[in-house]
Motif scaffolding. Sequence first.
Motif, PDB file in Angstrom:
ATOM      1  N   VAL A  78       7.129 -14.591  16.170  1.00  0.00           N
ATOM      2  CA  VAL A  78       8.143 -14.930  17.172  1.00  0.00           C
ATOM      3  C   VAL A  78       9.530 -14.578  16.641  1.00  0.00           C
ATOM      4  O   VAL A  78      10.364 -14.004  17.350  1.00  0.00           O
ATOM      5  CB  VAL A  78       8.066 -16.416  17.550  1.00  0.00           C
ATOM      6  CG1 VAL A  78       9.199 -16.791  18.474  1.00  0.00           C
ATOM      7  CG2 VAL A  78       6.747 -16.714  18.221  1.00  0.00           C
ATOM      8  N   GLY A  79       9.759 -14.889  15.351  1.00  0.00           N
ATOM      9  CA  GLY A  79      11.041 -14.536  14.745  1.00  0.00           C
ATOM     10  C   GLY A  79      11.299 -13.050  14.835  1.00  0.00           C
ATOM     11  O   GLY A  79      12.401 -12.615  15.173  1.00  0.00           O
ATOM     12  N   SER A  80      10.256 -12.250  14.577  1.00  0.00           N
ATOM     13  CA  SER A  80      10.504 -10.811  14.562  1.00  0.00           C
ATOM     14  C   SER A  80      10.746 -10.294  15.973  1.00  0.00           C
ATOM     15  O   SER A  80      11.488  -9.334  16.160  1.00  0.00           O
ATOM     16  CB  SER A  80       9.370 -10.079  13.865  1.00  0.00           C
ATOM     17  OG  SER A  80       8.314  -9.889  14.729  1.00  0.00           O
ATOM     18  N   VAL A  81      10.165 -10.942  17.007  1.00  0.00           N
ATOM     19  CA  VAL A  81      10.492 -10.545  18.383  1.00  0.00           C
ATOM     20  C   VAL A  81      11.961 -10.834  18.665  1.00  0.00           C
ATOM     21  O   VAL A  81      12.664 -10.020  19.289  1.00  0.00           O
ATOM     22  CB  VAL A  81       9.593 -11.280  19.394  1.00  0.00           C
ATOM     23  CG1 VAL A  81      10.085 -11.038  20.804  1.00  0.00           C
ATOM     24  CG2 VAL A  81       8.169 -10.814  19.270  1.00  0.00           C
ATOM     25  N   LEU A  82      12.445 -11.981  18.181  1.00  0.00           N
ATOM     26  CA  LEU A  82      13.856 -12.313  18.413  1.00  0.00           C
ATOM     27  C   LEU A  82      14.771 -11.279  17.752  1.00  0.00           C
ATOM     28  O   LEU A  82      15.773 -10.860  18.336  1.00  0.00           O
ATOM     29  CB  LEU A  82      14.164 -13.714  17.892  1.00  0.00           C
ATOM     30  CG  LEU A  82      13.426 -14.840  18.607  1.00  0.00           C
ATOM     31  CD1 LEU A  82      13.809 -16.173  18.026  1.00  0.00           C
ATOM     32  CD2 LEU A  82      13.731 -14.808  20.092  1.00  0.00           C
ATOM     33  N   ILE A  83      14.397 -10.861  16.529  1.00  0.00           N
ATOM     34  CA  ILE A  83      15.209  -9.841  15.859  1.00  0.00           C
ATOM     35  C   ILE A  83      15.213  -8.570  16.693  1.00  0.00           C
ATOM     36  O   ILE A  83      16.251  -7.923  16.892  1.00  0.00           O
ATOM     37  CB  ILE A  83      14.653  -9.538  14.464  1.00  0.00           C
ATOM     38  CG1 ILE A  83      14.676 -10.776  13.599  1.00  0.00           C
ATOM     39  CG2 ILE A  83      15.451  -8.444  13.791  1.00  0.00           C
ATOM     40  CD1 ILE A  83      13.856 -10.642  12.355  1.00  0.00           C
ATOM     41  N   ALA A 101      25.364 -12.589  21.320  1.00  0.00           N
ATOM     42  CA  ALA A 101      23.971 -12.984  21.518  1.00  0.00           C
ATOM     43  C   ALA A 101      23.091 -12.337  20.461  1.00  0.00           C
ATOM     44  O   ALA A 101      22.193 -12.978  19.896  1.00  0.00           O
ATOM     45  CB  ALA A 101      23.518 -12.581  22.913  1.00  0.00           C
ATOM     46  N   ALA A 102      23.372 -11.056  20.166  1.00  0.00           N
ATOM     47  CA  ALA A 102      22.570 -10.352  19.168  1.00  0.00           C
ATOM     48  C   ALA A 102      22.702 -11.032  17.814  1.00  0.00           C
ATOM     49  O   ALA A 102      21.709 -11.239  17.105  1.00  0.00           O
ATOM     50  CB  ALA A 102      23.011  -8.899  19.086  1.00  0.00           C
ATOM     51  N   GLY A 103      23.928 -11.411  17.456  1.00  0.00           N
ATOM     52  CA  GLY A 103      24.127 -12.075  16.167  1.00  0.00           C
ATOM     53  C   GLY A 103      23.333 -13.368  16.086  1.00  0.00           C
ATOM     54  O   GLY A 103      22.679 -13.659  15.078  1.00  0.00           O
ATOM     55  N   ALA A 104      23.370 -14.143  17.187  1.00  0.00           N
ATOM     56  CA  ALA A 104      22.620 -15.391  17.206  1.00  0.00           C
ATOM     57  C   ALA A 104      21.130 -15.108  17.051  1.00  0.00           C
ATOM     58  O   ALA A 104      20.421 -15.795  16.307  1.00  0.00           O
ATOM     59  CB  ALA A 104      22.884 -16.135  18.503  1.00  0.00           C
ATOM     60  N   LEU A 105      20.645 -14.063  17.750  1.00  0.00           N
ATOM     61  CA  LEU A 105      19.225 -13.723  17.651  1.00  0.00           C
ATOM     62  C   LEU A 105      18.863 -13.314  16.227  1.00  0.00           C
ATOM     63  O   LEU A 105      17.794 -13.659  15.728  1.00  0.00           O
ATOM     64  CB  LEU A 105      18.889 -12.594  18.620  1.00  0.00           C
ATOM     65  CG  LEU A 105      18.823 -12.999  20.089  1.00  0.00           C
ATOM     66  CD1 LEU A 105      18.790 -11.781  20.981  1.00  0.00           C
ATOM     67  CD2 LEU A 105      17.587 -13.845  20.333  1.00  0.00           C
ATOM     68  N   PHE A 106      19.765 -12.567  15.562  1.00  0.00           N
ATOM     69  CA  PHE A 106      19.479 -12.160  14.180  1.00  0.00           C
ATOM     70  C   PHE A 106      19.383 -13.380  13.276  1.00  0.00           C
ATOM     71  O   PHE A 106      18.487 -13.482  12.439  1.00  0.00           O
ATOM     72  CB  PHE A 106      20.568 -11.225  13.645  1.00  0.00           C
ATOM     73  CG  PHE A 106      20.513  -9.854  14.239  1.00  0.00           C
ATOM     74  CD1 PHE A 106      19.302  -9.223  14.438  1.00  0.00           C
ATOM     75  CD2 PHE A 106      21.670  -9.192  14.602  1.00  0.00           C
ATOM     76  CE1 PHE A 106      19.240  -7.964  14.992  1.00  0.00           C
ATOM     77  CE2 PHE A 106      21.609  -7.932  15.158  1.00  0.00           C
ATOM     78  CZ  PHE A 106      20.401  -7.317  15.351  1.00  0.00           C
ATOM     79  N   ILE A 107      20.336 -14.314  13.456  1.00  0.00           N
ATOM     80  CA  ILE A 107      20.327 -15.483  12.566  1.00  0.00           C
ATOM     81  C   ILE A 107      19.059 -16.298  12.778  1.00  0.00           C
ATOM     82  O   ILE A 107      18.392 -16.712  11.831  1.00  0.00           O
ATOM     83  CB  ILE A 107      21.592 -16.339  12.773  1.00  0.00           C
ATOM     84  CG1 ILE A 107      22.801 -15.577  12.267  1.00  0.00           C
ATOM     85  CG2 ILE A 107      21.468 -17.671  12.052  1.00  0.00           C
ATOM     86  CD1 ILE A 107      24.080 -16.338  12.321  1.00  0.00           C
ATOM     87  N   ILE A 108      18.670 -16.476  14.060  1.00  0.00           N
ATOM     88  CA  ILE A 108      17.456 -17.267  14.313  1.00  0.00           C
ATOM     89  C   ILE A 108      16.225 -16.503  13.828  1.00  0.00           C
ATOM     90  O   ILE A 108      15.343 -17.054  13.174  1.00  0.00           O
ATOM     91  CB  ILE A 108      17.329 -17.601  15.809  1.00  0.00           C
ATOM     92  CG1 ILE A 108      18.515 -18.435  16.241  1.00  0.00           C
ATOM     93  CG2 ILE A 108      16.046 -18.357  16.063  1.00  0.00           C
ATOM     94  CD1 ILE A 108      18.571 -18.637  17.720  1.00  0.00           C
ATOM     95  N   ALA A 116      13.962 -17.148   6.333  1.00  0.00           N
ATOM     96  CA  ALA A 116      14.870 -17.731   5.352  1.00  0.00           C
ATOM     97  C   ALA A 116      14.782 -19.249   5.351  1.00  0.00           C
ATOM     98  O   ALA A 116      15.472 -19.904   4.582  1.00  0.00           O
ATOM     99  CB  ALA A 116      16.304 -17.295   5.636  1.00  0.00           C
ATOM    100  N   ALA A 117      13.953 -19.819   6.246  1.00  0.00           N
ATOM    101  CA  ALA A 117      13.741 -21.262   6.293  1.00  0.00           C
ATOM    102  C   ALA A 117      15.010 -22.039   6.596  1.00  0.00           C
ATOM    103  O   ALA A 117      15.326 -23.024   5.959  1.00  0.00           O
ATOM    104  CB  ALA A 117      13.108 -21.764   4.994  1.00  0.00           C
ATOM    105  N   LEU A 118      15.781 -21.571   7.591  1.00  0.00           N
ATOM    106  CA  LEU A 118      16.871 -22.401   8.104  1.00  0.00           C
ATOM    107  C   LEU A 118      16.232 -23.590   8.810  1.00  0.00           C
ATOM    108  O   LEU A 118      15.169 -23.457   9.401  1.00  0.00           O
ATOM    109  CB  LEU A 118      17.715 -21.604   9.105  1.00  0.00           C
ATOM    110  CG  LEU A 118      18.345 -20.345   8.546  1.00  0.00           C
ATOM    111  CD1 LEU A 118      19.273 -19.741   9.561  1.00  0.00           C
ATOM    112  CD2 LEU A 118      19.107 -20.634   7.274  1.00  0.00           C
ATOM    113  N   VAL A 119      16.895 -24.757   8.796  1.00  0.00           N
ATOM    114  CA  VAL A 119      16.101 -25.964   8.991  1.00  0.00           C
ATOM    115  C   VAL A 119      15.241 -26.125  10.239  1.00  0.00           C
ATOM    116  O   VAL A 119      14.071 -26.335  10.080  1.00  0.00           O
ATOM    117  CB  VAL A 119      16.849 -27.222   8.627  1.00  0.00           C
ATOM    118  CG1 VAL A 119      16.507 -28.410   9.473  1.00  0.00           C
ATOM    119  CG2 VAL A 119      16.439 -27.573   7.218  1.00  0.00           C
TER     120      VAL A 119
END
Lengths: 103, 502
Positions: free
Chosen positions: B172-177, B210-217, B223-226
């Motif tokens: 799912v993370g990689s789809v967001l990226i 929006a892209a930046g937010a998607l990259f961070i998520i 990276a195990a952000l909480v």
Amino acid sequence: MNTGIPAIVFIAVLGLLGAGLYALLISRHLIKVVVALQILVKGAMLGLVLAGRASGQIETGQALALTVIVADTIVAVVGLALAVQIRRHFNTLDITKLTTLRR
Amino acid sequence: MPASALTWLIALPLAVSPLVYLLGRLSVLKGALVNSARWLALLFLLACGVPLFQAGQAYLATLQPIDWTVGMVTMRLDGISLLLAATVWVVGTLVVFYSWRYMEHETGEEKYYALLIIMMGSMIGLGCARDIFNMWVWYEAMAISSFMLVCFYRQQPSALEAGFKYLVQSAVGSVLILLGIILVFAETGATDLVLIAEMAKFASPVPMLAAGALFIIGFGVKAALVPLHTWLPDAHSQAPSGISAMLSGVVIETALVAILRTTGMLSSISMTWGVLLLGFGAVNMLLGNLMALRQTQVKRLLAFSSLAHVGYMLIGFGVALAFQQASSAAGGFFHLITHALMKSLAFLCAGALMYYLYQARGSHRPLMVDDLAGVSKRYPLVALAFSIAVLGLGGLPPLAGFMSKWQIFVGGAQTQNPWVILLVVFAGLNSVLSLGYYAPLVNRMYRLKPAQVVESGVKPSWQLELPLVIMAAAVVVLGFMPHLMSWLTGPAAASLLASIAR
């Protein structure tokens, strides 16, 4: 230039992403989860092609989409292989029954 | 010459990995006593050191990034890539050597080494990627090889469960990226990080934000952000210990580097990325430490403490991004190195004890905190290395962890911003809180009577303990002489600032 097609594709992208996300949230079956992930990625793939067209770099967009197909197929294969192993050891494919690590 | 060294550095692990598998498989089929995969893996990794050294030397001589273009894709070696590649190489080589004995009784040893090498290669590649889509491909390669390594013990239901959880979250993370990449690509028509950074100023800000937010998520899952960390304790505790060391020591840091690259690329849109990272850092530290306090399994405890350490790094990088401060970027990168050393050391020590107490007898029971009682009597070297590791992680003064945390805190204090100073104080208090679970481990090892299970453990093995000694020595030496690493952290910090200064 026909403006109708990009609009249709855009709706398809949103539809696929929405359907994939919804399926991912409600599925309790391992295979269905993998299918949901696939639907999500298909949406993103179509989005790449669309983005290529929107920015005037159609070839790049398509090349990127092809690369995504490869990477995403491998994820699906590993996911399904895991599902097979889980079926063997847990005797179920229900996600809610996988509770060895719940504490 | 430098470009060819970079080519070798990236291509060698990818080319070698199938070879290791095939030759290892052959030696199994031929019934050889020793699986040749382990020798090959170590030899090839040592060979990888040569291009790494050459490329590093060429880069450090001029401090000009080295580019290598293949078709439309450019790979670039700069300070950040060099630091990441060096960390991955050192930790990976030690882990391979450690695994000789640790994985000896397992079936499919050759797969383990082949996957480990491909995972290292993809991390080096991710560090060197100058193209955002290429970065995604490396990220996927790293993710896929790590799924398979996490469920390496495929006879164990819990490992399978952890692996599947990891796979779903990561996918799912990689789809967001990918969605982030789509937005950036549609807006600018480029996938090159440098080009995008140039064009971002003229792009419309909403899709870029929006892209930046998607990259961070998206990268934040790895990276195990909480709120996205739930895969981490399961995967880290179920994987073979060498892999836990790699996951915790370098994989989550690689994802952090990816976050830094992408937010650096979009820094002309907004300077608030750094503030966002600071927020995540605070939550990570608090939750990681609180969750670690109530763990009863050693490896789960260490996994939760990784969350806290990602938090410290985020503080360093967040201050660097928000205030363009080189000293805290250098602190963040220094903590990346010391954390890689200390956390891998801790996982390898836990693994050595697991091996002595259970695994040598064919049992895969998890190592509980209670099992540590009196370990120092029977395994003094492991107990000492483990104590150095956990006390370093807790930030006790003469050890490396103190120095890197100190540098991050000083960098934060230099901003003179009251909120950041408050955050630094909070981080310091968290560091004290973390001693609440590190210190009892040491106490248990040294002051309690040996438990039954410790008494019946097998004899220590030098192959497991040599990497521990090397790493423990490095942690102590870096604690006394932190400047030994400034040749690596300085250029990395400069590269990070260069990517955001415009």
